[in-house]
Design an enzyme around this catalytic site. Structure first.
Site, PDB file in Angstrom:
ATOM      1  N   ASP A  12      62.913  57.461  56.883  1.00 23.18           N
ATOM      2  CA  ASP A  12      62.153  56.207  56.796  1.00 23.18           C
ATOM      3  C   ASP A  12      60.660  56.530  56.820  1.00 23.18           C
ATOM      4  O   ASP A  12      60.209  57.332  57.650  1.00 23.18           O
ATOM      5  CB  ASP A  12      62.536  55.320  57.995  1.00 23.18           C
ATOM      6  N   GLU A 108      63.103  53.522  52.695  1.00 26.41           N
ATOM      7  CA  GLU A 108      64.108  54.127  53.551  1.00 26.41           C
ATOM      8  C   GLU A 108      65.323  54.548  52.736  1.00 26.41           C
ATOM      9  O   GLU A 108      65.747  53.836  51.834  1.00 26.41           O
ATOM     10  CB  GLU A 108      64.517  53.074  54.580  1.00 26.41           C
TER      11      GLU A 108
END
Ligand code: DCP
Ligand code: CA
Length: 418
Positions: A12, A108
């Site tokens: 992420d 992400e």
């Protein structure tokens, strides 16, 4: 780690929109800064850089509140197109490590890194990825390590920014169960409040709900049919399959092994144009448009394969957009004195054609002096019977939304021996 288990990582980007802005405005790096949109003095913060977060300013906060904390805080207007381009660069770095990426959101992704455990420990793999991403794109990531998607996702939030954390099944009781239910993947803020009201505050309580029939029934009233799934999730049960969107998976390609090796770029482009036309034809027939273009060349003597891929910002089947990308890729790969034995053109990330944007203008195309390569490209285009449409003629092609696909820099360059 159990040998039967997979190694799943969630990667992420930290404070993504803010970090993306810092890339193009390095002077903002050391100042508190927020990204959002302001209209008539009102606005909501979409993300805040970590300097602003240190002051208690965060995503979802109205701008006026942030200004109470820091009156002259820097506000940058959101620019989604730019963020998507930067995100694509990020995903392409991840694709250097694995073949498949499950894109979970704009910043992400989940990957199956089991293959890499032959040579590296999980933490080493995560560190390599983190370093590669920051060195190549300037972006900081946080990485969660586990054996399935859900646990790796939860772990990716444990140590932000630039952290690496594990959440293996044996760590669930210590690391997952003490967290508030709102940290649970897929339980929204409103549902968490309702769960809190019936006495379920922590993930551990959700995990053990089957032992308490009364609470179980109350929770069922809040969550409904999905309760069992949530209980499984609280016990760390989740898929370890990396799901690549089916239309991202599909690709259409065309290749050719040349009976006589090709030594000049003009002939190479003529041949590649044929492969290109055929691939476009097949896309059109299947009503699909690519979001990535890959070219591979094999060199006669060394038997090496050179390949390069480009990701488009928007899917397009417009030859006037795709062909220059191919030419550009070939130009990058082709080396003088190399004799080319094989070439392929591949379109990936295919999307249904009705969702496709068609480029409407090629600004300045007519006034620019044409490079030698462009002339060759046009000649190849002419010889294959396809007209290169430029300038105002393109206006006639407006079919959908006016949006100009962006060409990225070379993002993937692989060399391997046969
Ligand atoms: N975003 C948005 N609207 C939301 C949530 C997020 O537009 N409701 C945007 C802004 C974020 C980006 O998506 O920069 C990624 O979302 P994240 O939740 O991952 O937040 P950040 O990356 O900003 O922060 P973190 O470092 O906590 O991941
Ligand atoms: Ca993020």
């Amino acid at each position: 780690m159990n040998l039967n288990n997979k190694l799943i990582l969630t990667i992420d980007l930290d404070a993504f929109f803010a970090s993306a802005e810092e890339l193009r405005h390095p002077e903002l790096k050391d100042k508190p800064m927020v990204v959002g949109q302001e209209l008539n003095g009102r606005g909501i913060i979409v993300t805040a850089n970590y300097k602003a977060r240190e002051l208690g300013i965060h995503a979802g906060m109205p701008l006026f509140k942030a200004r109470k904390i820091l009156p002259n805080i820097t506000l940058i207007e959101t620019d989604h197109e730019y963020y998507q381009t930067i995100a694509n660069e990020f995903f392409n770095v991840i694709l250097e490590f694995v073949d498949k990426v499950q894109v979970a959101s704009i910043d992400e992704c989940h990957i199956d890194a089991t293959e890499l455990t032959k040579d590296y420990k999980p933490i080493e793999i995560a560190r390599m990825i983190q370093n590669r991403v920051i060195n190549k794109t300037g972006l900081s990531t946080s990485i969660g390590i586990s054996t399935n998607v859900l646990l790796s996702k939860v772990a990716s939030n444990f140590d932000k920014p630039f952290g690496i954390s594990t959440l293996y099944v044996h760590e669930i009781q210590d690391k997952l169960w003490p967290l508030p239910v709102k940290e649970m993947h897929m339980i929204g803020a409103k549902t968490s409040i309702k769960l809190n009201e019936i006495g379920i505050e922590y993930i551990g309580q959700l995990a053990l709900l089957k032992n308490d029939l009364e609470k179980f029934n109350k929770a069922k009233g809040v969550i409904g049919q999905n309760l069992l799934k949530h209980i499984d999730a609280a016990n760390g049960i989740s898929s370890d399959e990396i799901q690549v969107e089916t239309d991202r998976l599909r690709s259409i390609s065309r290749d050719k092994t040349f009976p006589i090796s090709i030594v000049d770029i003009e002939s190479l482009l003529l041949n590649i144009r044929e492969l290109f036309n055929f691939a476009v034809f097949r896309c059109e027939k299947r009503k699909l448009a690519p979001t990535s273009v890959s070219i591979a060349l094999k060199v006669d003597k060394s038997f090496s394969t050179f390949s390069t891929s480009k990701i488009l910002k928007a899917a397009t089947i417009d030859k006037n957009v795709l062909w220059p990308i191919v030419v550009n890729a070939v130009e990058k790969l082709f080396k003088p004195n190399a004799s080319i034995k094989f070439a392929s053109v591949s379109f990936g990330g295919l999307k249904p054609i009705e969702k496709v944007y068609v480029q409407t203008t090629l600004d300045g195309e007519k006034t620019k002096s044409k490079s030698k390569l462009q002339q060759i490209a046009e000649k190849a285009s002419f010889m294959s019977g396809i007209e290169i449409v430029t300038g105002s003629t393109m206006e006639d092609n407006i079919r959908y939304e006016q949006k100009e696909p962006i060409m990225r820099d070379n993002i993937k360059f692989k060399v391997w021996d046969k």
